[in-house]
Design a protein around this motif. Structure first.
Motif, short mmCIF file in Angstrom:
data_model
loop_
_atom_site.label_atom_id
_atom_site.label_comp_id
_atom_site.label_asym_id
_atom_site.label_seq_id
_atom_site.Cartn_x
_atom_site.Cartn_y
_atom_site.Cartn_z
N GLU A 134 40.77 -112.90 -33.32
CA GLU A 134 41.86 -112.23 -33.55
C GLU A 134 41.66 -110.91 -34.14
O GLU A 134 42.77 -110.29 -34.40
N LYS A 135 40.55 -110.58 -34.60
CA LYS A 135 40.20 -109.29 -35.45
C LYS A 135 39.28 -108.61 -34.80
O LYS A 135 38.23 -109.06 -33.96
N ILE A 136 39.31 -107.26 -34.81
CA ILE A 136 38.14 -106.48 -33.87
C ILE A 136 37.07 -106.18 -34.90
O ILE A 136 37.01 -106.03 -36.03
N GLU A 137 35.91 -106.36 -34.22
CA GLU A 137 34.70 -106.23 -34.69
C GLU A 137 33.62 -105.14 -33.90
O GLU A 137 33.74 -105.40 -32.75
N THR A 138 33.06 -104.29 -34.34
CA THR A 138 32.19 -103.50 -33.57
C THR A 138 31.00 -104.03 -33.30
O THR A 138 30.36 -105.32 -33.79
N LEU A 139 30.58 -103.67 -32.33
CA LEU A 139 29.19 -104.71 -31.54
C LEU A 139 28.07 -104.37 -32.53
O LEU A 139 27.34 -105.34 -32.60
N LYS A 178 36.54 -100.40 -25.47
CA LYS A 178 35.84 -99.25 -25.25
C LYS A 178 36.25 -97.85 -25.81
O LYS A 178 37.35 -97.81 -26.54
N ASP A 179 35.39 -96.82 -26.02
CA ASP A 179 35.84 -95.60 -26.89
C ASP A 179 36.25 -94.94 -25.82
O ASP A 179 36.31 -95.23 -24.29
N GLU A 180 36.28 -93.29 -25.79
CA GLU A 180 36.93 -92.53 -25.03
C GLU A 180 36.02 -92.10 -24.03
O GLU A 180 36.49 -91.58 -22.99
N ALA A 186 33.36 -102.43 -29.26
CA ALA A 186 33.94 -103.35 -30.27
C ALA A 186 34.66 -104.81 -29.40
O ALA A 186 34.36 -104.46 -28.04
N VAL A 187 34.71 -105.62 -30.15
CA VAL A 187 35.18 -106.93 -29.38
C VAL A 187 36.17 -107.75 -30.26
O VAL A 187 36.25 -107.58 -31.46
#
Length: 191
Positions: A134-139, A178-180, A186-187
């Motif tokens: 439930e936390k965001i982590e970058t790839l 996704k980015d812009e 991230a996931v």
């Protein structure tokens, strides 16, 4: 030793890397005609490739990289021909030890020294261990951060990581962000 990038891998063979004894057999570099002998020889090639890639963290392999690095042995002046390389790559994919990067261009493969399902579970287990559900982590954090340097997925090819995470997303086990520009960055692993 290998250096990986998001789109391909560059193989740098450590001069101290120990190949199996059969890698020094001249006839190993010519696919044999007898079906059982040929089958065993292909199995030996698959075993060599998987072990080499695991030991050197090579995630992606093109036919040309294979041909130039593993498919020839200058010490005995022997090399596989293109037909043999095609057969070995096809066998790797059929045995689920590899998967094509692009199914319409059968040149590059992702090497799977663990099954696809095992990689999914390893990534999920690692997220639980890091308490990052439930936390965001970058790839980049997952595959490049020193905190993960002892993990098997450290330096994993980004395209392979995304493919595994997309499958986990389809199973409801994570969400990709996704980015812009529309690139996955991230996931968020889900309960």
């Amino acid at each position: 030793m290998s250096t990986t990038t998001s789109s391909s891998s560059v193989i740098l063979i450590n001069p101290n890397y120990t190949f199996p004894e059969y890698y020094r057999w001249p006839f190993f570099f010519t696919l044999q005609r007898h079906p059982e002998t040929k089958k065993k020889q292909i199995e030996m090639w698959i075993k060599l490739i998987i072990q080499f890639c695991k030991d050197n963290k090579v995630w992606r392999l093109s036919k040309s990289e294979f041909y130039e690095n593993l498919g020839k042995n200058p010490k005995i002046q022997r090399k596989l021909n293109n037909e043999a390389v095609d057969i070995i790559f096809k066998s790797l994919v059929e045995q689920k030890k590899a998967m094509y990067v692009n199914k319409s261009i059968l040149d590059d493969i992702f090497i799977l020294w663990k099954s696809y399902d095992e990689w999914e579970q390893i990534l999920l287990d690692a997220a639980m261990t890091r308490q990052s559900i439930e936390k965001i982590e970058t790839l980049d954090f997952i595959t490049q951060d020193e905190e993960n340097s002892t993990e098997e997925y450290y330096n994993m090819d980004r395209d392979l990581l995304i493919r595994i995470l997309k499958d986990l997303e389809n199973k409801g086990k994570c969400g990709l962000l996704k980015d812009e520009n529309g690139s996955y960055i991230a996931v968020k692993f889900l309960r």
